[in-house]
Scaffold this active site. Structure first.
Site, short mmCIF file in Angstrom:
data_model
loop_
_atom_site.label_atom_id
_atom_site.label_comp_id
_atom_site.label_asym_id
_atom_site.label_seq_id
_atom_site.Cartn_x
_atom_site.Cartn_y
_atom_site.Cartn_z
N ARG A 6 -6.61 -16.79 -6.06
CA ARG A 6 -6.19 -16.29 -4.75
C ARG A 6 -6.06 -17.41 -3.72
NH1 ARG A 6 -7.63 -10.36 -4.74
NH2 ARG A 6 -7.32 -10.25 -2.51
N TYR A 11 -2.94 -18.34 -1.52
CA TYR A 11 -2.71 -17.46 -0.37
C TYR A 11 -3.77 -17.70 0.71
CZ TYR A 11 -1.93 -13.06 2.19
OH TYR A 11 -1.68 -12.12 3.16
N PHE A 31 -1.58 3.54 -6.44
CA PHE A 31 -2.21 4.86 -6.65
C PHE A 31 -1.23 5.99 -6.33
CE2 PHE A 31 -7.05 3.71 -6.11
CZ PHE A 31 -6.95 2.87 -7.20
N ASP A 52 -15.20 -1.49 -11.50
CA ASP A 52 -15.81 -0.15 -11.55
C ASP A 52 -15.40 0.72 -10.37
OD1 ASP A 52 -17.22 -1.19 -9.43
OD2 ASP A 52 -19.19 -1.17 -10.41
N THR A 86 -14.85 -2.26 -1.85
CA THR A 86 -14.34 -1.52 -0.68
C THR A 86 -13.22 -2.29 0.02
OG1 THR A 86 -15.89 -2.51 0.90
CG2 THR A 86 -16.63 -0.52 -0.26
N ARG A 87 -12.37 -1.52 0.70
CA ARG A 87 -11.34 -2.05 1.59
C ARG A 87 -11.25 -1.10 2.78
NH1 ARG A 87 -11.87 -5.49 -1.64
NH2 ARG A 87 -10.31 -6.78 -2.70
N PRO A 91 -12.43 -9.69 -3.69
CA PRO A 91 -13.53 -9.48 -2.75
C PRO A 91 -14.24 -8.14 -2.97
CG PRO A 91 -11.59 -10.30 -1.60
CD PRO A 91 -11.16 -9.97 -3.00
P1 NAD Z 1 5.96 -8.50 2.39
O1 NAD Z 1 5.88 -9.23 1.12
O2 NAD Z 1 6.57 -7.13 2.39
O3 NAD Z 1 6.74 -9.34 3.48
C1 NAD Z 1 6.82 -10.74 3.48
C2 NAD Z 1 8.25 -11.11 3.84
O4 NAD Z 1 8.36 -12.55 3.90
C3 NAD Z 1 9.27 -10.65 2.79
O5 NAD Z 1 10.38 -10.05 3.44
C4 NAD Z 1 9.66 -11.93 2.07
O6 NAD Z 1 10.94 -11.89 1.50
C5 NAD Z 1 9.53 -12.94 3.19
N1 NAD Z 1 9.31 -14.32 2.71
C6 NAD Z 1 8.43 -14.74 1.77
N2 NAD Z 1 8.52 -16.06 1.62
C7 NAD Z 1 9.46 -16.50 2.50
C8 NAD Z 1 10.00 -17.78 2.81
N3 NAD Z 1 9.59 -18.88 2.17
N4 NAD Z 1 10.97 -17.86 3.76
C9 NAD Z 1 11.40 -16.75 4.41
N5 NAD Z 1 10.93 -15.50 4.15
C10 NAD Z 1 9.97 -15.39 3.20
O7 NAD Z 1 4.49 -8.43 2.98
P2 NAD Z 1 3.90 -7.72 4.27
O8 NAD Z 1 2.84 -6.81 3.83
O9 NAD Z 1 5.00 -7.20 5.11
O10 NAD Z 1 3.20 -8.96 4.99
C11 NAD Z 1 3.78 -9.61 6.10
C12 NAD Z 1 2.84 -10.69 6.60
O11 NAD Z 1 1.60 -10.10 6.98
C13 NAD Z 1 2.51 -11.75 5.56
O12 NAD Z 1 2.45 -13.00 6.20
C14 NAD Z 1 1.15 -11.35 5.06
O13 NAD Z 1 0.42 -12.45 4.61
C15 NAD Z 1 0.54 -10.73 6.30
N6 NAD Z 1 -0.52 -9.77 5.95
C16 NAD Z 1 -0.20 -8.54 5.45
C17 NAD Z 1 -1.22 -7.66 5.08
C18 NAD Z 1 -0.95 -6.28 4.56
O14 NAD Z 1 -1.88 -5.58 4.22
N7 NAD Z 1 0.29 -5.81 4.50
C19 NAD Z 1 -2.56 -8.06 5.23
C20 NAD Z 1 -2.84 -9.34 5.71
C21 NAD Z 1 -1.80 -10.18 6.08
N1 UDP Z 2 -6.86 -2.33 -7.17
C1 UDP Z 2 -7.13 -1.33 -8.09
N2 UDP Z 2 -6.08 -0.78 -8.78
C2 UDP Z 2 -4.80 -1.15 -8.58
C3 UDP Z 2 -4.52 -2.17 -7.62
C4 UDP Z 2 -5.58 -2.74 -6.95
O1 UDP Z 2 -8.29 -0.94 -8.29
O2 UDP Z 2 -3.90 -0.59 -9.24
C5 UDP Z 2 -7.98 -2.90 -6.40
C6 UDP Z 2 -8.03 -4.42 -6.33
O3 UDP Z 2 -8.73 -4.95 -7.44
C7 UDP Z 2 -8.76 -4.65 -5.02
C8 UDP Z 2 -8.33 -3.47 -4.16
O4 UDP Z 2 -7.81 -2.49 -5.06
O5 UDP Z 2 -10.17 -4.58 -5.21
C9 UDP Z 2 -7.26 -3.84 -3.14
O6 UDP Z 2 -6.22 -4.50 -3.80
P1 UDP Z 2 -4.88 -4.96 -3.08
O7 UDP Z 2 -4.14 -5.82 -4.04
O8 UDP Z 2 -4.18 -3.78 -2.51
O9 UDP Z 2 -5.37 -5.80 -1.81
P2 UDP Z 2 -6.37 -7.08 -1.66
O10 UDP Z 2 -7.20 -7.22 -2.90
O11 UDP Z 2 -5.47 -8.23 -1.45
O12 UDP Z 2 -7.19 -6.71 -0.50
#
Ligand code: NAD
Ligand code: UDP
Length: 306
Positions: free
Chosen positions: A140, A143, A189, A204, A208-209, A267
């Protein structure tokens, strides 16, 4: 104002573009379409205030804008692990390129950071002053560390060059326009439940999230950008905390649950402390998980009907 949204064709970005247009701004949506889709913004293309640019944030670009929302970066583990070197480049070089532009055109710039900067947290719930527990060499890390460096760059451009920055740390967000196959738990899901496939729980299911509905999150973005009190980082998320087993229950599925191995460095728990967002932005989420899931299920139902 003229707003640039990098990653604007993605899940969160497309909702943000829509909101900014509704608020009366001009919007430039920049995306390389790695995980984003033109279909996410197709309904905005007839708007005279909307412009699309195919571009990769790892390459420099100069645009005359007032505000930059830097969202470009794949967010789901299967996508950010597909090409980890590219992921970290996107966060780090993307931040440098966008900050350079912000400095040059004197734009205010917001970074979409993440709760992943806390890693597998030893402090619970997570407050902004917690430095996190991140493995620098795990699967991870491309990222998590990329996003941590981006925060560092934002703070240094602010201290060194006076760039007008904002940083939000986003906790798990869900809603319509998530990709059906992006592997995140909510979309997995729901799609599994709708198709009658087995529900896949990793580990298991006791991890949590805390899940925030997309409209609440976008409201937090907008408030953060529109105020002068704080630059952040500020947590934006819904403090309701659920185990993955509870989430599977909430999707109302009759499918069988199957257990799969827990991915590395997953996590164990995550929940935002949102006191800062409440006091500085007057923001808190309004949509409970059950209600947000219903809206998301409707979206995927329509999509599956074709
Ligand atoms: P997403 O994957 O749907 O959107 C990301 C977008 O960025 C996509 O449209 C992708 O094509 C574009 N992209 C990726 N690499 C690129 C590059 N090199 N140049 C130009 N465009 C590029 O994801 P999202 O859920 O919409 O997330 C958006 C942002 O929010 C991200 O930065 C992500 O890290 C952050 N974020 C999202 C979540 C969440 O739960 N959705 C949580 C934490 C942070
Ligand atoms: N997860 C799961 N089943 C799935 C996809 C994800 O149990 O089909 C779990 C994953 O292991 C994590 C949580 O759900 O503990 C959230 O995963 P997600 O990828 O959505 O977000 P992140 O781990 O980046 O918070």
């Amino acid at each position: 104002m003229r707003c640039l949204v990098t990653g604007g064709a993605g899940f969160l970005g497309s909702h943000l573009c829509e909101r900014l247009l509704n608020d009366g701004h001009e919007v430039i949506c920049l995306d390389n379409y790695f995980t984003g889709r033109m279909a996410n913004v197709a309904h905005l293309r007839d708007n005279r205030c909307f412009e699309l640019i195919r571009h990769d944030v790892t390459e420099p670009i100069l645009l005359e804008v007032d505000r930059i929302f830097n969202l470009a970066c794949p967010a789901s583990p299967i996508h950010y692990q597909f090409n980890p070197v590219k992921t970290i480049k996107t966060s780090v070089m993307g931040a440098i390129n966008m900050l350079g532009m912000a400095k040059r055109v004197k734009a205010r710039i917001l970074q979409a950071s993440t709760s992943e900067v806390y890693g597998d947290p030893a402090v619970h719930p997570q407050t902004e002053d917690y430095w996190g527990n991140v493995n620098p060499i795990g699967i991870r890390s491309c990222y998590d560390e990329g996003k941590r460096v981006a925060e560092t760059l934002f703070m240094d451009y602010h201290r060194q060059n006076n760039v007008d920055i904002r940083i939000v740390r986003i906790f798990n967000t869900y809603g319509p326009r998530m990709l059906m196959n992006d592997g995140r738990v909510v979309s997995n899901f729901i799609v599994q439940a709708l198709k009658g496939d087995d529900i896949t729980i990793y580990g298991d299911g006791s991890q949590t999230r805390s899940f925030c509905y997309v409209d609440d999150l976008i409201e937090g973005f907008v408030r953060m950008m529109n105020q002068d009190k704080i630059i952040g980082p500020v947590n934006i998320g819904n403090p309701g905390e659920f185990t993955m087993l509870e989430l599977a229950d909430l999707t109302g599925s009759k499918s069988k649950i199957v257990y799969k191995p827990l991915p590395g460095d997953d996590p164990k728990m995550r929940r935002p402390n949102i006191d800062l967002a409440k006091s500085a932005l007057g923001w808190e989420p309004t949509i409970p998980l059950r209600q947000g899931l219903e809206k998301t299920i409707v979206y995927f139902e329509e999509l599956l009907k074709g």
